[in-house]
Motif scaffolding. Sequence first.
Motif, PDB file in Angstrom:
ATOM      1  N   ARG A   1       0.816  -1.205   0.000  1.00  0.00           N
ATOM      2  CA  ARG A   1       0.000   0.000   0.000  1.00  0.00           C
ATOM      3  C   ARG A   1       0.854   1.261   0.000  1.00  0.00           C
ATOM      4  NH1 ARG A   1      -5.067  -0.951   3.968  1.00  0.00           N
ATOM      5  NH2 ARG A   1      -5.791   0.831   2.733  1.00  0.00           N
ATOM      6  N   VAL A   2       2.169   1.066   0.045  1.00  0.00           N
ATOM      7  CA  VAL A   2       3.105   2.185  -0.077  1.00  0.00           C
ATOM      8  C   VAL A   2       4.231   1.747  -1.011  1.00  0.00           C
ATOM      9  CG1 VAL A   2       2.616   3.187   2.188  1.00  0.00           C
ATOM     10  CG2 VAL A   2       4.369   1.419   1.975  1.00  0.00           C
ATOM     11  N   SER A   3       4.990   2.712  -1.470  1.00  0.00           N
ATOM     12  CA  SER A   3       6.118   2.442  -2.360  1.00  0.00           C
ATOM     13  C   SER A   3       7.416   2.492  -1.573  1.00  0.00           C
ATOM     14  CB  SER A   3       6.164   3.469  -3.501  1.00  0.00           C
ATOM     15  OG  SER A   3       4.976   3.416  -4.267  1.00  0.00           O
ATOM     16  N   GLY A   4       8.402   1.696  -2.030  1.00  0.00           N
ATOM     17  CA  GLY A   4       9.704   1.699  -1.372  1.00  0.00           C
ATOM     18  C   GLY A   4      10.402   0.371  -1.553  1.00  0.00           C
TER      19      GLY A   4
ATOM     20  N   TYR B   1       1.538   1.232   7.034  1.00  0.00           N
ATOM     21  CA  TYR B   1       1.525   0.366   5.850  1.00  0.00           C
ATOM     22  C   TYR B   1       2.916  -0.124   5.485  1.00  0.00           C
ATOM     23  CZ  TYR B   1      -3.240   2.089   5.136  1.00  0.00           C
ATOM     24  OH  TYR B   1      -4.566   2.399   5.281  1.00  0.00           O
ATOM     25  N   SER B   2       3.963   0.536   5.993  1.00  0.00           N
ATOM     26  CA  SER B   2       5.317   0.057   5.707  1.00  0.00           C
ATOM     27  C   SER B   2       5.596  -1.274   6.393  1.00  0.00           C
ATOM     28  CB  SER B   2       6.353   1.101   6.131  1.00  0.00           C
ATOM     29  OG  SER B   2       6.370   1.241   7.550  1.00  0.00           O
ATOM     30  N   GLN B   3       4.776  -1.600   7.409  1.00  0.00           N
ATOM     31  CA  GLN B   3       4.833  -2.921   8.046  1.00  0.00           C
ATOM     32  C   GLN B   3       3.601  -3.704   7.591  1.00  0.00           C
ATOM     33  OE1 GLN B   3       7.422  -3.909   9.739  1.00  0.00           O
ATOM     34  NE2 GLN B   3       8.436  -1.924  10.050  1.00  0.00           N
ATOM     35  N   VAL B   4       3.801  -4.650   6.681  1.00  0.00           N
ATOM     36  CA  VAL B   4       2.682  -5.426   6.136  1.00  0.00           C
ATOM     37  C   VAL B   4       2.363  -6.546   7.119  1.00  0.00           C
ATOM     38  CG1 VAL B   4       1.839  -6.779   4.190  1.00  0.00           C
ATOM     39  CG2 VAL B   4       3.419  -4.870   3.799  1.00  0.00           C
ATOM     40  N   THR B   5       1.133  -6.572   7.622  1.00  0.00           N
ATOM     41  CA  THR B   5       0.712  -7.586   8.579  1.00  0.00           C
ATOM     42  C   THR B   5      -0.370  -8.471   7.971  1.00  0.00           C
ATOM     43  OG1 THR B   5      -0.921  -6.078   9.526  1.00  0.00           O
ATOM     44  CG2 THR B   5       1.267  -6.114  10.527  1.00  0.00           C
ATOM     45  N   ALA B   6      -0.608  -9.621   8.601  1.00  0.00           N
ATOM     46  CA  ALA B   6      -1.601 -10.582   8.105  1.00  0.00           C
ATOM     47  C   ALA B   6      -2.996 -10.115   8.483  1.00  0.00           C
ATOM     48  CB  ALA B   6      -1.334 -11.962   8.683  1.00  0.00           C
ATOM     49  N   PRO B   7      -3.879  -9.905   7.502  1.00  0.00           N
ATOM     50  CA  PRO B   7      -5.254  -9.502   7.819  1.00  0.00           C
ATOM     51  C   PRO B   7      -6.119 -10.654   8.304  1.00  0.00           C
ATOM     52  CG  PRO B   7      -4.983  -9.673   5.446  1.00  0.00           C
ATOM     53  CD  PRO B   7      -3.636  -9.931   6.047  1.00  0.00           C
ATOM     54  N   VAL B   8      -5.723 -11.910   7.995  1.00  0.00           N
ATOM     55  CA  VAL B   8      -6.462 -13.096   8.433  1.00  0.00           C
ATOM     56  C   VAL B   8      -5.453 -14.161   8.837  1.00  0.00           C
ATOM     57  CG1 VAL B   8      -8.495 -12.666   6.980  1.00  0.00           C
ATOM     58  CG2 VAL B   8      -6.587 -14.010   6.070  1.00  0.00           C
ATOM     59  N   SER B   9      -5.941 -15.172   9.514  1.00  0.00           N
ATOM     60  CA  SER B   9      -5.109 -16.328   9.864  1.00  0.00           C
ATOM     61  C   SER B   9      -5.231 -17.378   8.776  1.00  0.00           C
ATOM     62  CB  SER B   9      -5.538 -16.918  11.204  1.00  0.00           C
ATOM     63  OG  SER B   9      -5.426 -15.961  12.236  1.00  0.00           O
ATOM     64  N   GLY B  10      -4.133 -18.050   8.478  1.00  0.00           N
ATOM     65  CA  GLY B  10      -4.157 -19.084   7.460  1.00  0.00           C
ATOM     66  C   GLY B  10      -2.760 -19.462   7.023  1.00  0.00           C
ATOM     67  N   MET B  11      -2.693 -20.215   5.925  1.00  0.00           N
ATOM     68  CA  MET B  11      -1.418 -20.644   5.372  1.00  0.00           C
ATOM     69  C   MET B  11      -0.986 -19.654   4.296  1.00  0.00           C
ATOM     70  SD  MET B  11      -0.406 -24.254   3.515  1.00  0.00           S
ATOM     71  CE  MET B  11      -0.652 -25.180   5.024  1.00  0.00           C
ATOM     72  N   ILE B  12       0.248 -19.173   4.412  1.00  0.00           N
ATOM     73  CA  ILE B  12       0.751 -18.202   3.460  1.00  0.00           C
ATOM     74  C   ILE B  12       1.543 -18.915   2.376  1.00  0.00           C
ATOM     75  CG2 ILE B  12       2.907 -17.725   4.718  1.00  0.00           C
ATOM     76  CD1 ILE B  12       2.466 -14.747   3.924  1.00  0.00           C
ATOM     77  N   GLY B  13       1.387 -18.439   1.160  1.00  0.00           N
ATOM     78  CA  GLY B  13       2.047 -19.066   0.021  1.00  0.00           C
ATOM     79  C   GLY B  13       3.414 -18.472  -0.252  1.00  0.00           C
ATOM     80  N   LEU B  14       3.901 -18.712  -1.465  1.00  0.00           N
ATOM     81  CA  LEU B  14       5.202 -18.208  -1.865  1.00  0.00           C
ATOM     82  C   LEU B  14       5.169 -16.687  -2.008  1.00  0.00           C
ATOM     83  CD1 LEU B  14       6.099 -20.828  -4.623  1.00  0.00           C
ATOM     84  CD2 LEU B  14       7.109 -20.658  -2.346  1.00  0.00           C
ATOM     85  N   SER B  15       6.296 -16.071  -1.677  1.00  0.00           N
ATOM     86  CA  SER B  15       6.417 -14.628  -1.842  1.00  0.00           C
ATOM     87  C   SER B  15       6.599 -14.301  -3.316  1.00  0.00           C
ATOM     88  CB  SER B  15       7.605 -14.101  -1.032  1.00  0.00           C
ATOM     89  OG  SER B  15       7.723 -12.703  -1.179  1.00  0.00           O
ATOM     90  N   GLN B  16       5.833 -13.318  -3.802  1.00  0.00           N
ATOM     91  CA  GLN B  16       5.906 -12.936  -5.208  1.00  0.00           C
ATOM     92  C   GLN B  16       7.062 -11.974  -5.486  1.00  0.00           C
ATOM     93  OE1 GLN B  16       3.826 -14.366  -7.433  1.00  0.00           O
ATOM     94  NE2 GLN B  16       2.952 -15.513  -5.722  1.00  0.00           N
ATOM     95  N   ILE B  17       7.569 -11.291  -4.455  1.00  0.00           N
ATOM     96  CA  ILE B  17       8.634 -10.303  -4.602  1.00  0.00           C
ATOM     97  C   ILE B  17       9.764 -10.669  -3.644  1.00  0.00           C
ATOM     98  CG2 ILE B  17       9.256  -7.862  -4.447  1.00  0.00           C
ATOM     99  CD1 ILE B  17       7.352  -8.435  -6.704  1.00  0.00           C
TER     100      ILE B  17
END
Length: 422
Positions: A75-78, A177-193
């Motif tokens: 949600r932010v650039s950097g 927004y510079s700290q991206v947190t989990a909005p829900v609980s669950g299994m996280i997949g592969l990082s796209q970046i």
Amino acid sequence: MKKMIHSHRASLVTLVAALALAACGQEQAEAPQQSQQEAPPHKVAVGEMARQDIELNKSYPSLLRSDNEVTLVARVSGALEERHFEPGQMVEKGDRLYTIEPDLYQATVNQREADLQSAQAQLSRAQRDAQRFEQLLSQNSVSRQQYDQALADQRVAQASVAQAEAVLTTANLDLGYSQVTAPVSGMIGLSQINVGNVVTSGTELATITPLDPLEVRFQLPQRDAFELRKQLSQGGDPSDIRARLSIPGVSGGSDSELEGRLDFLGSRVDNGTSTVQASATFENPEAIVLPGQFVRVSIDGLKRFDVMAVPEIAVTQGLMGPLVFVLDDDNKAREQTISLGEVAGPWQLIRDGIEPGDRVIVGDPAGLSPGMTIDPQPFDGNAAAVVEDVEQQEAQEQAEAAQAMEAGAADGQPAEGEEGAQ
């Protein structure tokens, strides 16, 4: 000597043949006498038909999906400085996942706080000037125009403070927004970046898939949906409708089946499929099933109301179609052609052919024939027990037949040394 032995053997064979012919003649003479004697009544369970409510156990195909699945976006650039998880792990709501150049946004917050302090100082001076001009106006030391200008400067200063506060709020949001947190609980997949890349607002980072609980949507045929809604309208509780989820291709057992509850039943019929949408929720703590899998959902507690039914074992096939045996007033069996409905576990629903009050043979129809005298045995209404008893009896008969065949094969083998003697 050999001629004498052959002579004795010939005499023996002749005697055996004569005895056999005599026995056959005696059996033929006794056969009419035995046929004239009436066979004893055949004992079998008989039930008096009455309308009843029958519980169904039906299953429906479904493709698993997770409606709460979330795709994380920046949600932010950097610059993407850190990743705080391992792909495939379970994350909890609120866990920190990514860090996107927070120092830059912290500096912006500091600048906006300074701007707010400057605007507040300007407001304080404008408020003091307005108060002083008000006192001078009462003494006719200043003009009305000068006083109005002081009030206008005060309002401008108040607006500057409100604007600075809004800009500071935006800066704090960007810092969060510079700290991206989990909005829900669950299994996280592969990082796209990967870490070190520069992201912009809207860049997809990863996907979180909630697995526990798991919501499953499926389609109910309109008749099943109608009966289920009818059941609920008669005082039924939706929590009483239990659901089971099984995975095709997985060996049976508790590890391949989940239990849940029905929590939604649609209010309209789809024109294309003539089905009603429903959903059920299943606890899936061990992540046994995953979104994208094909499964079957079974509904427990679904009923057919006010129907006629007999144990499935009681139905046999005749020249005119499926039939059952019913008893007349003399306890004589007669065939009755019927129209079949659904199968509900050990029960066979009957659409037409029998009426309430008919006495129907609910046991095994094997060996029955029209006109046979029946000794009716009581039926306690447990169709599953009737089917189980018949299956056990058939298994026992098969086992006895197999033993008899083995014994006959053993008797037919020549004893040791006998073949050589012959």
